[in-house]
Design a protein around this motif. Structure first.
Motif, PDB file in Angstrom:
ATOM      1  N   UNK A 117     111.348   5.633  60.815  1.00 52.02           N
ATOM      2  CA  UNK A 117     110.341   6.677  60.576  1.00 52.02           C
ATOM      3  C   UNK A 117     109.604   7.030  61.865  1.00 52.02           C
ATOM      4  N   UNK A 118     109.224   5.985  62.624  1.00 50.98           N
ATOM      5  CA  UNK A 118     108.534   6.229  63.902  1.00 50.98           C
ATOM      6  C   UNK A 118     109.441   6.974  64.874  1.00 50.98           C
ATOM      7  N   UNK A 119     110.709   6.616  64.889  1.00 53.20           N
ATOM      8  CA  UNK A 119     111.660   7.298  65.768  1.00 53.20           C
ATOM      9  C   UNK A 119     111.766   8.767  65.394  1.00 53.20           C
ATOM     10  N   UNK A 120     111.821   9.058  64.123  1.00 52.15           N
ATOM     11  CA  UNK A 120     111.918  10.447  63.696  1.00 52.15           C
ATOM     12  C   UNK A 120     110.659  11.224  64.044  1.00 52.15           C
ATOM     13  N   UNK A 121     109.521  10.562  63.944  1.00 54.65           N
ATOM     14  CA  UNK A 121     108.264  11.228  64.298  1.00 54.65           C
ATOM     15  C   UNK A 121     108.234  11.575  65.790  1.00 54.65           C
ATOM     16  N   UNK A 122     108.655  10.649  66.628  1.00 52.33           N
ATOM     17  CA  UNK A 122     108.700  10.911  68.065  1.00 52.33           C
ATOM     18  C   UNK A 122     109.688  12.024  68.392  1.00 52.33           C
ATOM     19  N   UNK A 123     110.818  12.033  67.686  1.00 49.37           N
ATOM     20  CA  UNK A 123     111.797  13.089  67.922  1.00 49.37           C
ATOM     21  C   UNK A 123     111.216  14.456  67.580  1.00 49.37           C
ATOM     22  N   UNK A 124     110.459  14.546  66.489  1.00 47.21           N
ATOM     23  CA  UNK A 124     109.854  15.828  66.132  1.00 47.21           C
ATOM     24  C   UNK A 124     108.827  16.264  67.169  1.00 47.21           C
ATOM     25  N   UNK A 125     108.018  15.303  67.651  1.00 45.35           N
ATOM     26  CA  UNK A 125     107.045  15.657  68.682  1.00 45.35           C
ATOM     27  C   UNK A 125     107.744  16.127  69.963  1.00 45.35           C
ATOM     28  N   UNK A 126     108.826  15.420  70.300  1.00 49.48           N
ATOM     29  CA  UNK A 126     109.573  15.822  71.497  1.00 49.48           C
ATOM     30  C   UNK A 126     110.173  17.207  71.307  1.00 49.48           C
ATOM     31  N   UNK A 127     110.696  17.497  70.124  1.00 48.44           N
ATOM     32  CA  UNK A 127     111.278  18.813  69.862  1.00 48.44           C
ATOM     33  C   UNK A 127     110.209  19.908  69.983  1.00 48.44           C
ATOM     34  N   UNK A 128     109.005  19.625  69.483  1.00 49.60           N
ATOM     35  CA  UNK A 128     107.936  20.624  69.585  1.00 49.60           C
ATOM     36  C   UNK A 128     107.543  20.873  71.041  1.00 49.60           C
ATOM     37  N   UNK A 129     107.439  19.778  71.812  1.00 50.59           N
ATOM     38  CA  UNK A 129     107.074  19.929  73.221  1.00 50.59           C
ATOM     39  C   UNK A 129     108.165  20.657  74.006  1.00 50.59           C
ATOM     40  N   UNK A 130     109.395  20.350  73.711  1.00 53.15           N
ATOM     41  CA  UNK A 130     110.505  21.022  74.389  1.00 53.15           C
ATOM     42  C   UNK A 130     110.499  22.518  74.074  1.00 53.15           C
ATOM     43  N   UNK A 131     110.145  22.838  72.827  1.00 51.17           N
ATOM     44  CA  UNK A 131     110.094  24.250  72.438  1.00 51.17           C
ATOM     45  C   UNK A 131     108.960  24.986  73.148  1.00 51.17           C
ATOM     46  N   UNK A 132     107.913  24.273  73.607  1.00 51.87           N
ATOM     47  CA  UNK A 132     106.786  24.924  74.286  1.00 51.87           C
ATOM     48  C   UNK A 132     107.086  25.251  75.749  1.00 51.87           C
ATOM     49  N   UNK A 133     108.051  24.567  76.325  1.00 48.91           N
ATOM     50  CA  UNK A 133     108.347  24.794  77.754  1.00 48.91           C
ATOM     51  C   UNK A 133     108.736  26.247  78.025  1.00 48.91           C
ATOM     52  N   UNK A 134     109.696  26.833  77.295  1.00 48.62           N
ATOM     53  CA  UNK A 134     110.008  28.251  77.557  1.00 48.62           C
ATOM     54  C   UNK A 134     108.842  29.178  77.216  1.00 48.62           C
ATOM     55  N   UNK A 135     108.034  28.770  76.252  1.00 45.84           N
ATOM     56  CA  UNK A 135     106.870  29.606  75.918  1.00 45.84           C
ATOM     57  C   UNK A 135     105.882  29.637  77.085  1.00 45.84           C
ATOM     58  N   UNK A 136     105.653  28.500  77.717  1.00 41.68           N
ATOM     59  CA  UNK A 136     104.749  28.446  78.867  1.00 41.68           C
ATOM     60  C   UNK A 136     105.331  29.208  80.058  1.00 41.68           C
TER      61      UNK A 136
END
Length: 247
Positions: A52-71
């Motif tokens: 569960x913790x691994x999946x939570x970290x993966x989701x946070x990483x996916x959100x942060x990765x998605x913000x890079x092109x936005x920035x």
């Protein structure tokens, strides 16, 4: 050995004997297996938490990765609008997000390793639990068989003493019967050989009559020898005896 040492030894012997009687092997097997199952459940719960913790970290990483092109897009728009300050903030934010992504990736790697270790531990523990369950069943069956054998042996031991007495009684009865049969056979042989005549038998009556005839014939020959033609003296009957007695 001193008195106190002997007392302690005796106490331990008595305590071990009492514990051995109170300890049921079947209950020990069941308790040990339940402990194995509880440990396996705990490992599986930990594995679920790690996943569960691994999946939570993966989701946070996916959100942060998605913000890079936005920035990046925001920085470009700020430069087009001659707002270098806003573009600088967007790029700085991008670097911060990138650092966060790298940190999350490190955490994800650690969690993945922990998850792999827990998966291997869960598999080994599950195999050990299954092996223990099989061993418990075998030991339980062996214990039940041994217990039944002991009870049967005790029952046979109790019955054997009774059977011994019955066997002795049967032996005495058989010996007595054989003696009676031998006696009956011997008496039968004596009767058949004539050595032992049965009382009141027909042979005794015939022999008596023949003896009386022989006596009468011998007496008659004496009479004829002493006086020819003379009638034999009649034997006094009971009536004559009575009359003579009266005279």
């Amino acid at each position: 050995m001193g008195m106190w040492s002997r007392f302690r030894l005796l106490f331990r012997m008595k305590a071990d004997s009492a514990l051995d009687r109170a300890e049921n092997p079947q209950q020990v097997f069941d308790y040990a297996y339940s402990q194995q199952q509880e440990l396996l459940r705990n490992v599986r719960r930990g594995l679920i938490e790690v996943a569960t913790a691994k999946r939570r970290l993966e989701r946070q990483s996916e959100k942060l990765i998605a913000r890079v092109p936005q920035l990046d897009d925001r920085a470009k728009k700020a430069i087009d609008a001659d707002r270098e300050d806003l573009a600088r903030l967007a790029v700085q934010r991008k670097h911060t997000v990138t650092a966060e992504i790298e940190g999350l990736n490190g955490q994800l790697a650690e969690v993945a390793e922990e998850e792999a270790r827990m998966v291997a531990a869960e598999q080994k523990l599950a195999a050990r639990t299954e092996e223990f369950r099989t061993r418990r069943d075998v030991l339980s069956a062996r214990h039940s068989a041994a217990e039944a054998q002991v009870k049967a042996s005790e029952a046979v031991t109790g019955v054997s003493s009774e059977l011994a007495e019955v066997t002795k009684a049967l032996g005495r009865a058989e010996e007595k019967t054989e003696r009676m049969q031998a006696r009956a056979f011997a008496i039968g042989e004596l009767i058949e050989s004539g050595s032992l005549a049965l009382p009141g038998s027909a042979d005794d009556d015939v022999d008596g009559v023949l003896r009386e005839i022989a006596v009468e014939e011998e007496l008659q020959s004496f009479r004829e020898l002493l006086g020819k033609g003379r009638q034999p003296l009649a034997l006094p009957n009971e009536a004559d005896k009575g009359e003579r007695h009266d005279d």
